[in-house]
Design a protein around this motif. Structure first.
Motif, PDB file in Angstrom:
ATOM      1  N   GLN A  73      37.926  31.956  45.234  1.00  0.00           N
ATOM      2  CA  GLN A  73      38.624  32.998  44.514  1.00  0.00           C
ATOM      3  C   GLN A  73      36.710  33.309  43.654  1.00  0.00           C
ATOM      4  O   GLN A  73      36.214  34.590  43.623  1.00  0.00           O
ATOM      5  N   ASN A  76      34.332  34.113  46.455  1.00  0.00           N
ATOM      6  CA  ASN A  76      35.068  35.351  47.194  1.00  0.00           C
ATOM      7  C   ASN A  76      34.310  36.331  45.805  1.00  0.00           C
ATOM      8  O   ASN A  76      33.437  38.124  46.551  1.00  0.00           O
ATOM      9  N   PRO A 224      43.070  40.335  44.337  1.00  0.00           N
ATOM     10  CA  PRO A 224      42.311  39.334  43.764  1.00  0.00           C
ATOM     11  C   PRO A 224      41.292  39.311  44.559  1.00  0.00           C
ATOM     12  O   PRO A 224      39.702  38.156  44.490  1.00  0.00           O
ATOM     13  N   ASP A 225      41.162  39.347  46.533  1.00  0.00           N
ATOM     14  CA  ASP A 225      39.519  38.881  46.606  1.00  0.00           C
ATOM     15  C   ASP A 225      39.014  40.362  47.138  1.00  0.00           C
ATOM     16  O   ASP A 225      37.722  39.406  47.512  1.00  0.00           O
TER      17      ASP A 225
END
Length: 303
Positions: A73, A76, A224-225
């Motif tokens: 996470q 990213n 969250p991405d």
């Protein structure tokens, strides 16, 4: 200090020394916290819990950075921050420059009225709820476009670039029109090449704003991405504080595994993430510093 300092009167010497002391104090207030972040980021997390680490690591380790990049996470998040910073900065500076150049054109009908209404938006805000409703109606919330589209134009940047463009000699534009160039040709072939200082300055402002912005990802994005690194850092700080408070209030209710993890990757993991977030800005600034001062002073003053 040069020889002129020793030849100056005592009052001027004292004033010079006082100014240097003030500058030194300001520099220390900026450098010392950065050194502390550096020391904790490269220090072992378990050792950092003992305290006594200020400007240099006691037990060197790269474990904290390995832990940061081990989280998919967070990795990213850095990619999202890079995409929004590059795309947002380029598009914002380009469109802002076009708007500023249009406001300098004497042939633009109602130029003064348009400039007034643009400036008027700096004085008042619609508020958070109307702003959210507008973003929602435009289907920008929970998308990567919410980072780029609302920040395409900044009124202050338009005014600064407009003032800078007005300093370009009129004779250059008149000669270009006699050679057959239209407004777009003049903008791309004359205005932009002569405006590198203010463009570099505005690019730095926009890039820093995009890279450090955590507010947008917190309130307007749920996926969250597509959350940037700054938002994930803010969430990490909040989570770490909650875990620390829980540990202090009821240490017996927490498992040994959780306590051990806090000791290993707590403050040091947080400092490693902070260092990774601020490092790009620190590395880029020296390359645009020579344009920064010239761009701000030339764009803010008009003779």
């Amino acid at each position: 200090m040069n020889t002129s300092f020793y030849k100056a009167p005592w009052s001027e010497r004292l004033l010079t020394i006082f100014n240097y002391l003030i500058i030194l104090f300001v520099c220390l207030t900026i450098i010392l916290p950065l050194l502390n972040i550096f020391a904790l980021a490269f220090n072992s997390g378990a050792d950092a819990q003992r305290g006594g680490i200020y400007i240099w690591p006691r037990e060197w380790t790269f474990e904290n950075f390995t832990e940061v990049f081990a989280q998919s996470q967070m990795t990213n998040g850095f990619i999202i921050s890079l995409i929004r910073t590059v795309a947002g900065t380029i598009s914002s500076v380009f469109l802002t420059a076009m708007a500023a150049y249009a406001l300098t054109s004497r042939t633009l009908p109602g130029r003064g009225v348009i400039a007034f209404f643009i400036f008027f938006t700096m004085l008042f805000s619609g508020g958070m709820i109307p702003y959210y409703l507008v973003l929602k109606e435009l289907h920008l919330t929970n998308t990567i476009w919410v980072y780029i589209v609302p920040s395409l134009y900044n009124v202050w940047n338009i005014m600064v670039m407009r003032t800078f463009f007005q300093q370009v000699p009129e004779g250059l534009e008149e000669a270009a029109r006699m050679d057959g160039l239209n407004d777009f040709g003049i903008f791309f072939r004359i205005i932009l090449p002569l405006s590198k200082p203010v463009i570099a300055t505005m690019s730095l402002f926009n890039a820093v704003t995009h890279w450090n912005d955590w507010f947008t990802g917190t309130f307007f994005v749920r996926n969250p991405d597509i959350k940037p690194a700054s938002t994930l850092l803010q969430e990490m700080l909040t989570t770490q504080k909650a875990l620390s408070n829980a540990l202090m209030k009821s240490s017996g209710s927490l498992s040994y595994e959780m306590v051990d993890r806090i000791q290993i990757t707590g403050d040091s993991l947080k400092m490693a993430t902070i260092l990774l977030v601020v490092l790009p800005v620190i590395l880029i600034f020296p390359f645009v510093q020579k344009h920064f001062t010239k761009g701000v002073s030339a764009g803010a003053l008009k003779e």
